[in-house]
Design a protein around this motif. Structure first.
Motif, mmCIF file in Angstrom:
data_model
loop_
_atom_site.group_PDB
_atom_site.id
_atom_site.type_symbol
_atom_site.label_atom_id
_atom_site.label_comp_id
_atom_site.label_asym_id
_atom_site.label_seq_id
_atom_site.Cartn_x
_atom_site.Cartn_y
_atom_site.Cartn_z
ATOM 1 N N GLU A 37 -43.331 31.887 -7.229
ATOM 2 C CA GLU A 37 -43.600 31.576 -5.821
ATOM 3 C C GLU A 37 -44.838 30.708 -5.664
ATOM 4 O O GLU A 37 -44.868 29.803 -4.824
ATOM 5 C CB GLU A 37 -43.761 32.871 -5.023
ATOM 6 C CG GLU A 37 -42.471 33.662 -4.867
ATOM 7 C CD GLU A 37 -42.667 34.895 -4.005
ATOM 8 O OE1 GLU A 37 -43.739 35.028 -3.390
ATOM 9 O OE2 GLU A 37 -41.741 35.725 -3.939
ATOM 10 N N GLY A 38 -45.866 30.980 -6.460
ATOM 11 C CA GLY A 38 -47.094 30.192 -6.351
ATOM 12 C C GLY A 38 -46.865 28.735 -6.683
ATOM 13 O O GLY A 38 -47.343 27.833 -5.981
ATOM 14 N N ALA A 39 -46.125 28.483 -7.772
ATOM 15 C CA ALA A 39 -45.835 27.111 -8.170
ATOM 16 C C ALA A 39 -44.993 26.398 -7.119
ATOM 17 O O ALA A 39 -45.265 25.249 -6.754
ATOM 18 C CB ALA A 39 -45.123 27.101 -9.520
ATOM 19 N N TRP A 51 -50.099 28.863 -14.586
ATOM 20 C CA TRP A 51 -51.159 29.547 -13.842
ATOM 21 C C TRP A 51 -51.043 29.332 -12.337
ATOM 22 O O TRP A 51 -51.628 30.089 -11.562
ATOM 23 C CB TRP A 51 -52.544 29.124 -14.343
ATOM 24 C CG TRP A 51 -53.047 27.785 -13.904
ATOM 25 C CD1 TRP A 51 -52.829 26.588 -14.505
ATOM 26 C CD2 TRP A 51 -53.889 27.504 -12.786
ATOM 27 N NE1 TRP A 51 -53.459 25.577 -13.836
ATOM 28 C CE2 TRP A 51 -54.122 26.114 -12.769
ATOM 29 C CE3 TRP A 51 -54.459 28.294 -11.787
ATOM 30 C CZ2 TRP A 51 -54.914 25.495 -11.803
ATOM 31 C CZ3 TRP A 51 -55.239 27.668 -10.824
ATOM 32 C CH2 TRP A 51 -55.465 26.282 -10.838
ATOM 33 N N TRP A 52 -50.247 28.346 -11.912
ATOM 34 C CA TRP A 52 -50.018 28.184 -10.475
ATOM 35 C C TRP A 52 -49.342 29.425 -9.906
ATOM 36 O O TRP A 52 -49.512 29.746 -8.741
ATOM 37 C CB TRP A 52 -49.145 26.962 -10.211
ATOM 38 C CG TRP A 52 -49.860 25.655 -10.388
ATOM 39 C CD1 TRP A 52 -51.141 25.475 -10.842
ATOM 40 C CD2 TRP A 52 -49.338 24.357 -10.120
ATOM 41 N NE1 TRP A 52 -51.441 24.139 -10.887
ATOM 42 C CE2 TRP A 52 -50.345 23.424 -10.442
ATOM 43 C CE3 TRP A 52 -48.115 23.890 -9.654
ATOM 44 C CZ2 TRP A 52 -50.167 22.050 -10.302
ATOM 45 C CZ3 TRP A 52 -47.935 22.530 -9.511
ATOM 46 C CH2 TRP A 52 -48.952 21.620 -9.827
ATOM 47 N N SER A 53 -48.545 30.114 -10.740
ATOM 48 C CA SER A 53 -47.880 31.342 -10.302
ATOM 49 C C SER A 53 -48.458 32.584 -10.964
ATOM 50 O O SER A 53 -48.395 33.677 -10.399
ATOM 51 C CB SER A 53 -46.380 31.281 -10.622
ATOM 52 O OG SER A 53 -45.741 30.290 -9.859
ATOM 53 N N GLN A 54 -48.998 32.417 -12.197
ATOM 54 C CA GLN A 54 -49.526 33.549 -12.955
ATOM 55 C C GLN A 54 -50.991 33.272 -13.307
ATOM 56 O O GLN A 54 -51.288 32.819 -14.410
ATOM 57 C CB GLN A 54 -48.725 33.744 -14.242
ATOM 58 C CG GLN A 54 -47.260 34.100 -14.018
ATOM 59 C CD GLN A 54 -46.506 34.128 -15.328
ATOM 60 O OE1 GLN A 54 -45.801 33.183 -15.676
ATOM 61 N NE2 GLN A 54 -46.646 35.202 -16.076
ATOM 62 N N PRO A 55 -51.906 33.536 -12.395
ATOM 63 C CA PRO A 55 -53.312 33.208 -12.643
ATOM 64 C C PRO A 55 -53.967 34.047 -13.734
ATOM 65 O O PRO A 55 -55.038 33.686 -14.223
ATOM 66 C CB PRO A 55 -53.975 33.460 -11.284
ATOM 67 C CG PRO A 55 -53.065 34.424 -10.596
ATOM 68 C CD PRO A 55 -51.688 34.088 -11.056
ATOM 69 N N LEU A 69 -46.057 23.068 -4.995
ATOM 70 C CA LEU A 69 -45.237 21.861 -5.014
ATOM 71 C C LEU A 69 -44.785 21.472 -3.601
ATOM 72 O O LEU A 69 -44.770 20.281 -3.251
ATOM 73 C CB LEU A 69 -44.014 22.082 -5.907
ATOM 74 C CG LEU A 69 -44.302 22.186 -7.411
ATOM 75 C CD1 LEU A 69 -43.074 22.736 -8.145
ATOM 76 C CD2 LEU A 69 -44.696 20.830 -7.982
ATOM 77 N N ALA A 70 -44.442 22.455 -2.782
ATOM 78 C CA ALA A 70 -43.966 22.178 -1.429
ATOM 79 C C ALA A 70 -45.054 21.551 -0.560
ATOM 80 O O ALA A 70 -44.756 20.804 0.381
ATOM 81 C CB ALA A 70 -43.453 23.457 -0.779
ATOM 82 N N GLU A 71 -46.304 21.840 -0.885
ATOM 83 C CA GLU A 71 -47.417 21.346 -0.073
ATOM 84 C C GLU A 71 -47.956 20.010 -0.549
ATOM 85 O O GLU A 71 -48.836 19.428 0.088
ATOM 86 C CB GLU A 71 -48.546 22.387 -0.074
ATOM 87 C CG GLU A 71 -48.152 23.690 0.637
ATOM 88 C CD GLU A 71 -49.183 24.790 0.470
ATOM 89 O OE1 GLU A 71 -50.153 24.581 -0.305
ATOM 90 O OE2 GLU A 71 -49.018 25.859 1.095
#
Length: 259
Positions: free
Chosen positions: A221-223, A112-116, A227-229
């Motif tokens: 991209e969302g995930a 869900w981080w990428s596919q809400p 993670l990068a942040e």
């Protein structure tokens, strides 16, 4: 109270608790655990509805996380290493309790981080593609097991996990664990917002955290942005979702360095 099937893989040193992913069982660690026996005393267990553990009345993240903490209480502040669902549980447990010495999460990244807007139909398709809900004879199971194993370089591991996830259904046949309804519900929870796993929850951990992620699995991209942040370190491996199968030596080495 659900009785967990806890297994002692042996070893010397501080305790290390292995937490497997959804639909698997503790046999997933069979070849990986020996790589760390010189450094840790290694434990694992089948969570609710998996392997040799009875199914719960209802799927619950809180209950799963409470089980992590309950097992940790029986050990001496273990390092928790969790794969997929197990990684999510370990990260959430680290925010609730100080009984973990550290957490290494292997692809503990919910979709869900990428596919809400995950749909139940999508989850059901994944569950059925893994054959959940299957019932059959011992002979039918052996034939299916052989077909699956022959398609993978991890044939022996697949056979071991497969065998532990089947139990008698009372009429001389076998049924697969987790049950289809439970598997679908768990996937909905752990791949969706109900898991409760957010960047804030990870950063609230009361112990050091390391996330090891598969380049092939975590592609959204969302995930990747989440993670990068993160303040917690994230390391990438050129593997599939089963990092501990595809690159066991590398994963073990990174766990030793982290510890």
């Amino acid at each position: 109270m659900t009785e967990l099937a806890v297994h002692d893989f042996g070893g010397e040193g501080p305790d290390l608790l292995l937490l497997h992913g959804g639909g698997d069982n503790l046999e997933t660690w069979r070849d990986f655990a020996p790589l760390l026996r010189r450094d840790f005393h290694i434990w694992a267990y089948d969570p609710r509805g998996h392997g040799r553990c009875l199914a719960p009345d209802a799927a619950s993240v809180d209950a799963m996380v409470d089980d992590v903490i309950a097992v940790a209480l029986r050990l001496h502040r273990p390092l928790a290493v969790g794969h997929s669902m197990g990684g999510v549980n370990a990260l959430l447990a680290a925010g609730r309790s100080d009984r973990l010495r550290g957490v290494v999460a292997l692809d503990g990244v919910p979709r869900w981080w990428s596919q809400p807007n995950l749909t139940r139909a999508f989850i059901e398709e994944i569950a059925r593609s893994r054959g959940l809900g299957w019932e059959g004879s011992v002979e039918e199971l052996e034939a299916e097991e052989e077909e699956l194993a022959n398609e993978s370089r991890h044939a022996d591991l697949i056979r071991a996990v497969f065998r532990r996830n089947h139990v008698p259904n009372g009429d001389g046949r076998l049924r697969r664990r987790p049950d289809l309804d439970l598997a679908i519900r768990l996937a909905e929870i752990y791949q969706g917002p109900e898991s409760g796993l957010t960047a804030e929850k990870i950063e609230a951990a009361r112990c050091p955290v390391l996330l090891l992620c598969s380049e092939a699995w975590v592609t959204g991209e969302g995930a990747r942005r989440t993670l990068a942040e993160l303040d917690a370190p994230v390391e990438w491996l050129d593997t599939g979702h089963y990092l501990h199968w595809d690159a066991p030596g590398d994963v073990a080495s990174r766990i030793r360095e982290f510890a």
